[in-house]
Design a protein around this motif. Sequence first.
Motif, PDB file in Angstrom:
ATOM      1  N   MET A 199     103.316   6.072  46.517  1.00  0.00           N
ATOM      2  CA  MET A 199     102.753   7.642  46.160  1.00  0.00           C
ATOM      3  C   MET A 199     104.053   8.272  46.116  1.00  0.00           C
ATOM      4  SD  MET A 199      99.918   7.620  45.978  1.00  0.00           S
ATOM      5  CE  MET A 199      99.354   9.446  46.366  1.00  0.00           C
ATOM      6  N   LYS A 200     105.204   8.040  46.905  1.00  0.00           N
ATOM      7  CA  LYS A 200     106.316   8.901  47.099  1.00  0.00           C
ATOM      8  C   LYS A 200     107.062   8.738  45.755  1.00  0.00           C
ATOM      9  CE  LYS A 200     109.828   7.337  49.556  1.00  0.00           C
ATOM     10  NZ  LYS A 200     110.875   7.146  48.628  1.00  0.00           N
ATOM     11  N   ASN A 201     107.160   7.396  45.455  1.00  0.00           N
ATOM     12  CA  ASN A 201     107.755   7.163  43.939  1.00  0.00           C
ATOM     13  C   ASN A 201     107.373   7.829  42.824  1.00  0.00           C
ATOM     14  OD1 ASN A 201     109.835   5.520  45.282  1.00  0.00           O
ATOM     15  ND2 ASN A 201     108.803   3.834  44.994  1.00  0.00           N
ATOM     16  N   LEU A 202     105.991   7.942  42.964  1.00  0.00           N
ATOM     17  CA  LEU A 202     105.122   8.525  41.770  1.00  0.00           C
ATOM     18  C   LEU A 202     105.385  10.139  41.853  1.00  0.00           C
ATOM     19  CD1 LEU A 202     103.401   8.103  39.314  1.00  0.00           C
ATOM     20  CD2 LEU A 202     101.493   8.453  40.941  1.00  0.00           C
ATOM     21  N   ARG A 203     105.579  10.587  42.987  1.00  0.00           N
ATOM     22  CA  ARG A 203     105.679  11.952  43.020  1.00  0.00           C
ATOM     23  C   ARG A 203     107.116  12.401  42.726  1.00  0.00           C
ATOM     24  NH1 ARG A 203     103.231  11.427  48.075  1.00  0.00           N
ATOM     25  NH2 ARG A 203     105.142  11.761  49.306  1.00  0.00           N
ATOM     26  N   MET A 204     108.140  11.714  43.019  1.00  0.00           N
ATOM     27  CA  MET A 204     109.543  11.623  42.500  1.00  0.00           C
ATOM     28  C   MET A 204     109.761  11.689  41.087  1.00  0.00           C
ATOM     29  SD  MET A 204     112.436  12.493  43.168  1.00  0.00           S
ATOM     30  CE  MET A 204     112.726  12.088  44.832  1.00  0.00           C
ATOM     31  N   PHE A 205     108.987  10.607  40.326  1.00  0.00           N
ATOM     32  CA  PHE A 205     108.988  10.572  39.039  1.00  0.00           C
ATOM     33  C   PHE A 205     108.322  11.941  38.268  1.00  0.00           C
ATOM     34  CE2 PHE A 205     106.977   8.928  34.942  1.00  0.00           C
ATOM     35  CZ  PHE A 205     108.021   8.522  34.309  1.00  0.00           C
ATOM     36  N   LYS A 206     107.572  12.223  39.017  1.00  0.00           N
ATOM     37  CA  LYS A 206     106.828  13.601  38.089  1.00  0.00           C
ATOM     38  C   LYS A 206     107.934  14.625  38.439  1.00  0.00           C
ATOM     39  CE  LYS A 206     101.947  12.129  39.309  1.00  0.00           C
ATOM     40  NZ  LYS A 206     100.943  12.458  40.124  1.00  0.00           N
ATOM     41  N   ARG A 207     108.546  14.634  39.367  1.00  0.00           N
ATOM     42  CA  ARG A 207     109.313  15.673  39.631  1.00  0.00           C
ATOM     43  C   ARG A 207     110.658  15.735  38.527  1.00  0.00           C
ATOM     44  NH1 ARG A 207     108.921  20.295  42.786  1.00  0.00           N
ATOM     45  NH2 ARG A 207     107.744  19.925  44.621  1.00  0.00           N
ATOM     46  N   LEU A 208     110.944  14.436  38.535  1.00  0.00           N
ATOM     47  CA  LEU A 208     112.119  14.210  37.741  1.00  0.00           C
ATOM     48  C   LEU A 208     111.706  14.432  36.064  1.00  0.00           C
ATOM     49  CD1 LEU A 208     113.457  10.896  39.013  1.00  0.00           C
ATOM     50  CD2 LEU A 208     114.680  12.779  38.950  1.00  0.00           C
ATOM     51  N   CYS A 209     110.447  14.223  35.485  1.00  0.00           N
ATOM     52  CA  CYS A 209     110.326  14.215  34.246  1.00  0.00           C
ATOM     53  C   CYS A 209     109.602  15.571  33.882  1.00  0.00           C
ATOM     54  CB  CYS A 209     109.061  13.188  33.949  1.00  0.00           C
ATOM     55  SG  CYS A 209     109.552  11.432  34.042  1.00  0.00           S
ATOM     56  N   GLY A 210     108.955  16.215  34.995  1.00  0.00           N
ATOM     57  CA  GLY A 210     108.122  17.629  34.608  1.00  0.00           C
ATOM     58  C   GLY A 210     107.073  17.276  33.437  1.00  0.00           C
ATOM     59  N   THR A 211     105.987  18.366  33.547  1.00  0.00           N
ATOM     60  CA  THR A 211     104.955  18.117  33.090  1.00  0.00           C
ATOM     61  C   THR A 211     105.044  18.125  31.645  1.00  0.00           C
ATOM     62  OG1 THR A 211     103.819  19.613  34.537  1.00  0.00           O
ATOM     63  CG2 THR A 211     102.697  19.399  32.475  1.00  0.00           C
ATOM     64  N   GLU A 212     106.165  18.916  30.956  1.00  0.00           N
ATOM     65  CA  GLU A 212     106.243  18.866  29.397  1.00  0.00           C
ATOM     66  C   GLU A 212     106.563  17.220  28.768  1.00  0.00           C
ATOM     67  OE1 GLU A 212     108.470  21.731  28.374  1.00  0.00           O
ATOM     68  OE2 GLU A 212     107.567  23.426  28.917  1.00  0.00           O
ATOM     69  N   SER A 213     107.376  16.511  29.760  1.00  0.00           N
ATOM     70  CA  SER A 213     107.796  15.226  29.293  1.00  0.00           C
ATOM     71  C   SER A 213     106.756  14.035  29.577  1.00  0.00           C
ATOM     72  CB  SER A 213     109.072  15.067  30.221  1.00  0.00           C
ATOM     73  OG  SER A 213     110.115  15.884  29.996  1.00  0.00           O
ATOM     74  N   LEU A 214     105.732  14.245  30.132  1.00  0.00           N
ATOM     75  CA  LEU A 214     104.785  13.135  30.424  1.00  0.00           C
ATOM     76  C   LEU A 214     104.044  12.856  29.253  1.00  0.00           C
ATOM     77  CD1 LEU A 214     103.142  14.601  33.750  1.00  0.00           C
ATOM     78  CD2 LEU A 214     105.007  13.004  33.572  1.00  0.00           C
ATOM     79  N   ALA A 215     104.107  13.423  28.201  1.00  0.00           N
ATOM     80  CA  ALA A 215     103.608  12.844  27.091  1.00  0.00           C
ATOM     81  C   ALA A 215     104.347  11.789  26.461  1.00  0.00           C
ATOM     82  CB  ALA A 215     103.335  14.070  26.019  1.00  0.00           C
ATOM     83  N   SER A 216     105.609  11.619  26.907  1.00  0.00           N
ATOM     84  CA  SER A 216     106.611  10.481  26.470  1.00  0.00           C
ATOM     85  C   SER A 216     106.679   9.283  27.342  1.00  0.00           C
ATOM     86  CB  SER A 216     108.042  10.952  26.268  1.00  0.00           C
ATOM     87  OG  SER A 216     108.022  11.887  25.200  1.00  0.00           O
ATOM     88  N   VAL A 217     105.525   9.169  28.368  1.00  0.00           N
ATOM     89  CA  VAL A 217     105.524   8.449  29.412  1.00  0.00           C
ATOM     90  C   VAL A 217     104.431   7.239  29.200  1.00  0.00           C
ATOM     91  CG1 VAL A 217     104.938   7.897  31.805  1.00  0.00           C
ATOM     92  CG2 VAL A 217     106.144   9.853  31.185  1.00  0.00           C
ATOM     93  N   VAL A 218     104.711   6.026  29.375  1.00  0.00           N
ATOM     94  CA  VAL A 218     103.652   4.982  29.099  1.00  0.00           C
ATOM     95  C   VAL A 218     103.579   4.269  30.584  1.00  0.00           C
ATOM     96  CG1 VAL A 218     103.679   2.502  28.575  1.00  0.00           C
ATOM     97  CG2 VAL A 218     104.275   3.928  27.015  1.00  0.00           C
TER      98      VAL A 218
END
Length: 242
Positions: free
Chosen positions: A1-20
Amino acid sequence: MKNLRMFKRLCGTESLASVVLATTFWDNGPDFPKYLQRENELKTKDDFWRGMIQNQSKVFRQDSGRISATRIIEYLVQRDRGSTRNRPILDIQRQMVDEMTPLDKTGAGQEVQVWLTQQREAYERKLAQMRVEWEQALQERDKEWQRDLKRNTQEIEAKIKRDEEDKNRLRADNAALHQEQEELLRARAKQIADELEHERALQQQNAQELQKAIDAGEEHRKRLEIQKKKYQQLVNYRCTVM
């Protein structure tokens, strides 16, 4: 969970479309319904992938070795091929480069700070409980219990020290990055100043050459004017003689 929150913080909402989001360890054995249930849980719960999928992250199953791996890679390559508009800019890039935000003030940096603070509070609670148990162990003269408490206390204090060192490193990294950014800005400013000076010198040289050309043209015009007058005088003289 912590790693997932960190990943979201690093990427930001606009970059999530490039995430697999790829799931692994699939098989068609008796546990397959459990795998489907777990996949559905990941895809539909807010604590996991639901928000990322709503922001166009793509879920794949890495269940066929090279075939499914190739499918994932091809999706990522095809998605951005031939266009720079869809290439992701991570939140941490935007914050640190465009907004000049210090590392510890970025979303990812704040997530680390929150986690370290929570860890410290949890350790402090454990130490407080151990102090109570220590008093009880002293009263009961339980040497083995005392040794266990002492060892556990030392382990927790070592963890607190490591976390504090991590926090200090984060500040140090932030200071180093800030200094590096300032040096880059100074270097860029010097480069621009040198380019402007070169352009000014070039313009001055061109102006001097233009002035020389104008002066040469004026001299040529004057010579032509003198020659014209001499020619006119000669014509007038011949007319008078005749």
